[in-house]
Design a protein around this motif. Structure first.
Motif, PDB file in Angstrom:
ATOM      1  N   UNK A 128       0.886  -1.114   0.043  1.00 57.70           N
ATOM      2  CA  UNK A 128       0.041  -0.092   0.087  1.00 57.70           C
ATOM      3  C   UNK A 128       0.390   1.894  -0.425  1.00 57.70           C
ATOM      4  N   UNK A 129       1.779   1.114   0.687  1.00 55.32           N
ATOM      5  CA  UNK A 129       2.398   2.626   1.450  1.00 55.32           C
ATOM      6  C   UNK A 129       3.700   2.708  -0.445  1.00 55.32           C
ATOM      7  N   UNK A 130       4.385   1.465  -0.182  1.00 53.24           N
ATOM      8  CA  UNK A 130       4.973   1.752  -2.042  1.00 53.24           C
ATOM      9  C   UNK A 130       3.776   2.194  -3.528  1.00 53.24           C
ATOM     10  N   UNK A 131       3.161   1.766  -3.210  1.00 49.27           N
ATOM     11  CA  UNK A 131       2.381   2.058  -4.209  1.00 49.27           C
ATOM     12  C   UNK A 131       1.452   3.636  -4.583  1.00 49.27           C
ATOM     13  N   UNK A 132       1.515   4.295  -2.562  1.00 49.49           N
ATOM     14  CA  UNK A 132       1.299   5.715  -2.596  1.00 49.49           C
ATOM     15  C   UNK A 132       2.267   6.310  -2.872  1.00 49.49           C
ATOM     16  N   UNK A 133       3.320   6.140  -2.899  1.00 49.98           N
ATOM     17  CA  UNK A 133       4.019   7.029  -2.402  1.00 49.98           C
ATOM     18  C   UNK A 133       4.593   6.684  -4.723  1.00 49.98           C
ATOM     19  N   UNK A 134       4.699   5.464  -5.031  1.00 54.15           N
ATOM     20  CA  UNK A 134       4.809   5.611  -6.209  1.00 54.15           C
ATOM     21  C   UNK A 134       4.501   5.918  -7.623  1.00 54.15           C
ATOM     22  N   UNK A 135       2.657   6.062  -7.358  1.00 55.14           N
ATOM     23  CA  UNK A 135       1.639   5.799  -7.896  1.00 55.14           C
ATOM     24  C   UNK A 135       1.078   7.659  -7.357  1.00 55.14           C
ATOM     25  N   UNK A 161      15.014   8.544   2.141  1.00 53.13           N
ATOM     26  CA  UNK A 161      14.017   9.241   3.050  1.00 53.13           C
ATOM     27  C   UNK A 161      12.376   8.787   3.306  1.00 53.13           C
ATOM     28  N   UNK A 162      12.620   8.280   2.092  1.00 52.57           N
ATOM     29  CA  UNK A 162      11.105   7.586   2.180  1.00 52.57           C
ATOM     30  C   UNK A 162      11.330   6.526   2.468  1.00 52.57           C
ATOM     31  N   UNK A 164      12.892   5.865   4.879  1.00 49.14           N
ATOM     32  CA  UNK A 164      13.006   6.132   6.673  1.00 49.14           C
ATOM     33  C   UNK A 164      12.076   6.303   7.825  1.00 49.14           C
ATOM     34  N   UNK A 165      11.409   6.762   6.595  1.00 49.24           N
ATOM     35  CA  UNK A 165       9.420   7.308   7.060  1.00 49.24           C
ATOM     36  C   UNK A 165       8.868   6.510   6.947  1.00 49.24           C
ATOM     37  N   UNK A 166       8.869   5.516   6.163  1.00 50.83           N
ATOM     38  CA  UNK A 166       8.024   4.535   6.954  1.00 50.83           C
ATOM     39  C   UNK A 166       8.186   3.285   7.987  1.00 50.83           C
ATOM     40  N   UNK A 167       9.923   3.512   8.160  1.00 50.27           N
ATOM     41  CA  UNK A 167      10.132   2.541   9.117  1.00 50.27           C
ATOM     42  C   UNK A 167       9.747   3.188  10.434  1.00 50.27           C
ATOM     43  N   UNK A 168      10.340   4.743  10.241  1.00 51.31           N
ATOM     44  CA  UNK A 168       9.641   5.349  11.780  1.00 51.31           C
ATOM     45  C   UNK A 168       7.862   5.031  11.791  1.00 51.31           C
ATOM     46  N   UNK A 169       6.956   5.080  10.824  1.00 53.80           N
ATOM     47  CA  UNK A 169       6.073   5.621  10.870  1.00 53.80           C
ATOM     48  C   UNK A 169       5.002   3.751  12.131  1.00 53.80           C
ATOM     49  N   UNK A 170       6.354   2.769  11.181  1.00 57.38           N
ATOM     50  CA  UNK A 170       5.768   1.382  11.147  1.00 57.38           C
ATOM     51  C   UNK A 170       6.686   0.916  12.213  1.00 57.38           C
ATOM     52  N   UNK A 171       7.988   1.549  12.958  1.00 53.77           N
ATOM     53  CA  UNK A 171       7.946   1.440  14.252  1.00 53.77           C
ATOM     54  C   UNK A 171       7.613   1.719  15.453  1.00 53.77           C
ATOM     55  N   UNK A 172       6.805   2.727  15.302  1.00 55.01           N
ATOM     56  CA  UNK A 172       6.251   3.001  16.426  1.00 55.01           C
ATOM     57  C   UNK A 172       5.265   2.583  17.516  1.00 55.01           C
ATOM     58  N   UNK A 173       4.557   2.120  16.280  1.00 57.12           N
ATOM     59  CA  UNK A 173       3.637   0.774  17.401  1.00 57.12           C
ATOM     60  C   UNK A 173       3.589   0.382  17.937  1.00 57.12           C
ATOM     61  N   UNK A 174       4.685  -0.777  17.903  1.00 55.64           N
ATOM     62  CA  UNK A 174       5.549  -1.784  19.342  1.00 55.64           C
ATOM     63  C   UNK A 174       6.126  -0.567  20.331  1.00 55.64           C
TER      64      UNK A 174
END
Length: 299
Positions: A128-135, A161-162, A164-174
């Motif tokens: 989903x993230x890849x489709x959003x940032x690519x398309x 940076x794209x 890195x942003x994904x990893x920060x967003x995905x990692x905050x839940x834990x």
């Protein structure tokens, strides 16, 4: 088992049966595998003669490639970059968890936004993230500004940076789950007593909440060091084995190398892993000792 009555024997047998399986798994999948990896790092493989003793040749090659290979230098730089960002985001999530713990404005919405990435399967979130940032982003940019741009993962200037942003967003839940769970275990009577004494929000957080959840924070902090060289920053999920050198991390390099390795490369990879282990173990131990000695829980 002599001298034990039938009830104690049954308890002992039950205990042995319960412990035996995880102990066997630990010996086979941790002790044996890692011991074999250590032995492998001192060997070479030849297709005709098989394995032979190589001394420290593999370790010389490791240090030589670290010093001379540009992509490894980039991998180390990105590894420390994502580690630094994860530490900063950990402190940010500590503050955010306190904000949500106090049930301030929009706390319910923030809980959903922060925890949602942890509920969705990782690969589905990547798609989903890849489709959003690519398309999606190029389409929005074209509609709003009438300018055509590359997808953010395809553009060499934005791909890092794209990710890195994904990893920060995905990692905050834990981290949010751990910190908010620890805060919810604080007795309400302690907070009420502090409120009656007239403490401010900053004083409550600094002198009451943070010291009481410090063991959780310290565990999470030390774990971040332990996973320093194994974090592949989801690069494999985005690019598979075809990632550009500019987004390499040490974790991704090792993961990709093991996936595509032949028998003759395993000794080198074992030596590489052993070198990283020797580096990270004392860092983790010293960090734990420093946190135990200077942490607010000891005051």
């Amino acid at each position: 088992m002599k001298g034990l009555d039938s009830k104690k024997k049954s308890r002992l047998i039950f205990y042995i049966c319960g412990v035996a399986w995880p102990v066997i798994q630990f010996i086979v999948f941790y002790v044996f595998v890692n011991f074999n990896s250590i032995l492998l790092s001192f060997r070479n493989f030849d297709i005709q003669s098989g394995y032979s003793f190589a001394g420290i040749d593999n370790f010389k090659r490791v240090f030589s490639e670290i010093a001379t290979q540009p992509f490894l230098k980039t991998a180390f730089k990105n590894t420390f970059l994502i580690f630094g960002i994860s530490i900063v985001s950990m402190f940010a999530m500590l503050i955010m968890s306190y904000y949500l713990y106090k049930k301030h404005l929009f706390s319910g919405i923030f809980k959903v936004m922060l925890f949602l990435p942890s509920i969705i399967p990782g690969i589905a979130l990547v798609i989903c993230y890849k489709y959003f940032v690519e398309v999606g982003v190029p389409k929005i940019w074209e509609e709003v500004f009438n300018i055509s741009i590359q997808g953010l993962l395809s553009n060499p200037n934005t791909k890092l940076i794209t990710i890195l942003f994904f990893n920060v967003w995905f990692g905050v839940g834990s981290s949010f789950l751990l910190f908010s769970g620890a805060m919810s275990g604080i007795s309400d009577s302690i907070i009420e007593a502090a409120t009656l004494d007239g403490v401010t929000a900053m004083q409550e957080f600094g002198y009451i909440v943070f010291p009481m959840i410090f063991p959780t924070f310290a565990t999470f902090f030390i774990t971040s060091f332990a996973t320093l060289f194994t974090n592949q920053m989801s690069v494999f999920s985005f690019y598979g084995a075809q990632a550009d050198y500019s987004v390499y991390t040490i974790g991704y390099y090792l993961y990709k190398s093991v996936q595509t390795a032949t028998m003759d490369k395993y000794p080198y990879l074992s030596a590489f892993g052993l070198v990283l282990t020797v580096i990270i173990i004392p860092i983790c131990l010293l960090t734990k000792k420093a946190l135990d000695k200077f942490g607010p829980a000891t005051i």
